[in-house]
Motif scaffolding. Structure first.
Motif, PDB file in Angstrom:
ATOM      1  N   ALA A  38     -24.796 -21.896   7.331  1.00 34.35           N
ATOM      2  CA  ALA A  38     -26.180 -21.803   6.858  1.00 34.35           C
ATOM      3  C   ALA A  38     -27.103 -21.458   8.017  1.00 34.35           C
ATOM      4  N   ALA A  39     -26.880 -22.078   9.174  1.00 34.21           N
ATOM      5  CA  ALA A  39     -27.700 -21.782  10.352  1.00 34.21           C
ATOM      6  C   ALA A  39     -27.499 -20.334  10.781  1.00 34.21           C
ATOM      7  N   ASP A  40     -26.262 -19.834  10.718  1.00 35.02           N
ATOM      8  CA  ASP A  40     -25.984 -18.443  11.064  1.00 35.02           C
ATOM      9  C   ASP A  40     -26.707 -17.492  10.102  1.00 35.02           C
ATOM     10  N   ARG A  64     -30.335 -17.416  10.986  1.00 29.52           N
ATOM     11  CA  ARG A  64     -30.503 -16.643  12.224  1.00 29.52           C
ATOM     12  C   ARG A  64     -30.435 -15.138  11.937  1.00 29.52           C
ATOM     13  N   ARG A  65     -29.461 -14.739  11.108  1.00 28.92           N
ATOM     14  CA  ARG A  65     -29.329 -13.320  10.774  1.00 28.92           C
ATOM     15  C   ARG A  65     -30.542 -12.812   9.998  1.00 28.92           C
ATOM     16  N   SER A  66     -31.014 -13.608   9.031  1.00 26.86           N
ATOM     17  CA  SER A  66     -32.151 -13.158   8.223  1.00 26.86           C
ATOM     18  C   SER A  66     -33.416 -13.059   9.062  1.00 26.86           C
ATOM     19  N   ARG A  67     -33.613 -14.010  10.003  1.00 27.39           N
ATOM     20  CA  ARG A  67     -34.781 -13.929  10.880  1.00 27.39           C
ATOM     21  C   ARG A  67     -34.712 -12.705  11.770  1.00 27.39           C
ATOM     22  N   LYS A  68     -33.511 -12.404  12.259  1.00 28.76           N
ATOM     23  CA  LYS A  68     -33.349 -11.229  13.114  1.00 28.76           C
ATOM     24  C   LYS A  68     -33.651  -9.959  12.324  1.00 28.76           C
ATOM     25  N   LEU A  69     -33.149  -9.884  11.087  1.00 21.86           N
ATOM     26  CA  LEU A  69     -33.416  -8.728  10.237  1.00 21.86           C
ATOM     27  C   LEU A  69     -34.907  -8.576   9.978  1.00 21.86           C
ATOM     28  N   ALA A  70     -35.599  -9.701   9.674  1.00 19.95           N
ATOM     29  CA  ALA A  70     -37.034  -9.663   9.411  1.00 19.95           C
ATOM     30  C   ALA A  70     -37.799  -9.222  10.660  1.00 19.95           C
TER      31      ALA A  70
END
Length: 91
Positions: free
Chosen positions: A47-49, A52-58
Motif C-alpha cells: 500500500a505504501a509503494d 509512493r507511485r501515485s504521488r510520483k505520477l501526480a
C-alpha cells in the motif's frame, strides 16, 4: 545478464553490473527474501509503494502541465575521448 569488460577495467564493469542489477530490482528481491514477511506487513508495504507511485505520477503530471517547476538537469562529467580504431590506424 551480461557485462563487457573493456581494457581489463573490472571496476568499471562491476559498477555497470551493479547498476543493471539495481534497475532490474534484484537487490530488492534479495532483501525481501532474507527474512519472512508477515502478510499484514506485506499489505502495508505494498500500500505504501502504491501511494509512493501515485504521488510520483501526480508530481510528474504537474511538472508536465507547468504547475510545478521541472527538476534541474543533473550535470554529468565529460567522458574522456577514446581514440577510434580508424584514428589509430592512420597514425
Amino acid at each position: 545478464m551480461q557485462v563487457l569488460v573493456r581494457d581489463n577495467n573490472v571496476d568499471q564493469a562491476l559498477r555497470v553490473l551493479k547498476k543493471k542489477m539495481q534497475r532490474e530490482g534484484i537487490f530488492r528481491e534479495l532483501k525481501a527474501h532474507r527474512a519472512y514477511e508477515k502478510p499484514s506487513e506485506k499489505r502495508k508495504r505494498e500500500a505504501a509503494d502504491a501511494v509512493r507511485r501515485s504521488r510520483k505520477l501526480a508530481r510528474k503530471k504537474a511538472q508536465r502541465d507547468g504547475l510545478l517547476p521541472m527538476p534541474k538537469p543533473k550535470e554529468r562529467p565529460a567522458r574522456p575521448q577514446v581514440p577510434s580504431l580508424a584514428a589509430i590506424a592512420q597514425s
